[in-house]
Design a protein around this motif. Structure first.
Motif, short mmCIF file in Angstrom:
data_model
loop_
_atom_site.label_atom_id
_atom_site.label_comp_id
_atom_site.label_asym_id
_atom_site.label_seq_id
_atom_site.Cartn_x
_atom_site.Cartn_y
_atom_site.Cartn_z
N UNK A 221 0.68 -1.28 -0.26
CA UNK A 221 0.34 -0.26 0.22
C UNK A 221 0.77 1.18 -0.33
N UNK A 222 2.19 0.86 0.19
CA UNK A 222 3.14 2.14 -0.23
C UNK A 222 3.14 2.80 -1.47
N UNK A 243 2.02 -11.14 -3.79
CA UNK A 243 0.40 -11.04 -4.92
C UNK A 243 -0.12 -12.32 -4.42
N UNK A 244 -0.56 -13.05 -4.42
CA UNK A 244 -2.22 -14.25 -4.54
C UNK A 244 -3.19 -13.85 -3.34
N UNK A 251 -7.28 -6.70 -2.02
CA UNK A 251 -6.89 -5.56 -1.47
C UNK A 251 -5.81 -4.76 -2.86
N UNK A 252 -5.85 -5.22 -3.86
CA UNK A 252 -6.14 -4.87 -5.05
C UNK A 252 -6.96 -5.93 -5.74
N UNK A 258 -1.99 -5.21 -9.69
CA UNK A 258 -0.99 -5.21 -8.29
C UNK A 258 0.17 -4.48 -8.71
N UNK A 259 1.11 -3.65 -7.28
CA UNK A 259 2.53 -2.58 -7.61
C UNK A 259 3.34 -3.58 -7.85
#
Length: 328
Positions: A221-222, A243-244, A251-252, A258-259
């Motif tokens: 989340x940064x 990521x998973x 979260x995404x 995804x970042x």
């Protein structure tokens, strides 16, 4: 268009996995038969069932409660490590929770001893290296987290090399837990902390300010704060990205949002892990494959992610050198 890379042959390393959360539904059902327990409330078929983070924690704790002896924990550790070794993982760190051991009626010596036996069995069968990170559970409060830190600082087993904090990130303030991390740091343990997953960039900033970790669990989340991303890159803090897990917990919304890749391109040191793999229908192998498919990484780029993980691992210099040698 080039074919996506098959990541099977890539050497992998996992820094972020909760050992109780690595128990597959089939293993938990076998444990339930052993102890005549009912798991229908959180397992359906071969799948964990939950709809939000609170229900996930209930499923996690329900599964964890079925590991009650030293032998149970040896089986859990060996099973998980052999599974990821089959995906070409050469190193793993597992988060271990003394609070879960106490809840199961186990002494700390039996808990760590059982895990260590499973680690030794997996190393003998597959060559995989593993270390343990004791975690305090944030939503149990600062006193419990400090007790976990004091236990970690006493080095109750030589495979315990780090200290962290997991649990409900939205509980309390990071500053409330700073003393626990001071205790662990003074004992020479590696420091990591969950931040920037369910809570936003302010959680990451507080972790950097009050805990001064070398690694952050998640930290994704940064991305919402450009200056914070730059700070993470400048300070060389390594992110244990899952990521998973992030997608499963919403979260995404999808992998393209995804970042991970944006963080990497911004100079942040990123690694790939599975968090609580069967809960999120994942594994370290799947995380590497998702990254290759989503961002077109080639073998050298994925191997560099593994190298980052090993360089950030809480291990002695000789073990690190041995692991890095396997990447060449």
């Amino acid at each position: 268009m080039t074919e996506p890379l098959d990541t099977t042959a890539i050497r992998k390393a996992e820094l972020h996995c909760h050992i109780e959360g690595a128990a597959s539904p089939s293993l938990v059902k076998a444990q339930a038969r052993k102890y005549d327990a009912d798991v229908s409330g959180f397992i359906s078929g071969d799948t964990y069932v939950w709809s939000d983070f609170t229900e996930f924690l209930t499923a996690y704790d329900g599964a964890a409660s079925l590991f009650r002896t030293e032998e149970d924990y040896a089986l859990l550790a060996r099973t998980y490590l052999e599974e990821i070794a089959a995906e070409n993982a050469i190193y793993a760190e597992i988060f271990v929770s003394p609070d879960h051991a106490v809840a199961a009626g186990l002494s700390n010596a039996a808990y760590f001893g059982g895990l260590a036996e499973g680690i030794a069995q997996a190393k003998a069968s597959s060559g995989i290296e593993c270390r343990m990170i004791i975690v305090g559970i944030r939503h149990l409060g600062a006193e419990k987290v400090e007790a976990a830190a004091r236990l970690a600082a006493a080095r109750p087993h030589p495979l315990i090399t780090g200290f962290g904090m997991a649990g409900e990130e939205r509980f309390g303030q990071v500053a409330d837990f700073a003393r626990a991390f001071d205790i662990a740091r003074d004992a020479g343990l590696g420091i990591t902390i969950h931040a920037g997953e369910l809570a936003g960039p302010e959680s990451v900033r507080a972790a950097l300010d009050h805990v001064r970790p070398s690694r952050l669990g998640h930290g994704v989340r940064a991305i919402e704060d450009t200056a914070l991303v730059q700070r993470i890159a400048d300070e060389g803090v390594v992110l244990e990205v899952c990521p998973g897990s992030n997608l499963a917990l919403n979260v995404f919304p999808d992998i393209s949002s995804h970042p991970f890749d944006r963080l990497r391109r911004a100079g942040v040191k990123v690694t790939l892990s599975s968090d609580d793999p069967p809960h999120f229908a994942s594994s370290v192998g799947r995380e590497y494959q998702m990254a290759a498919d989503a961002w077109g990484y080639d073998a050298p780029e994925l191997t560099e992610i593994t190298r980052t993980a090993i360089e950030a691992a809480f291990v002695d210099a000789q073990t690190r050198a041995n692991l890095l040698g396997q990447l060449d």
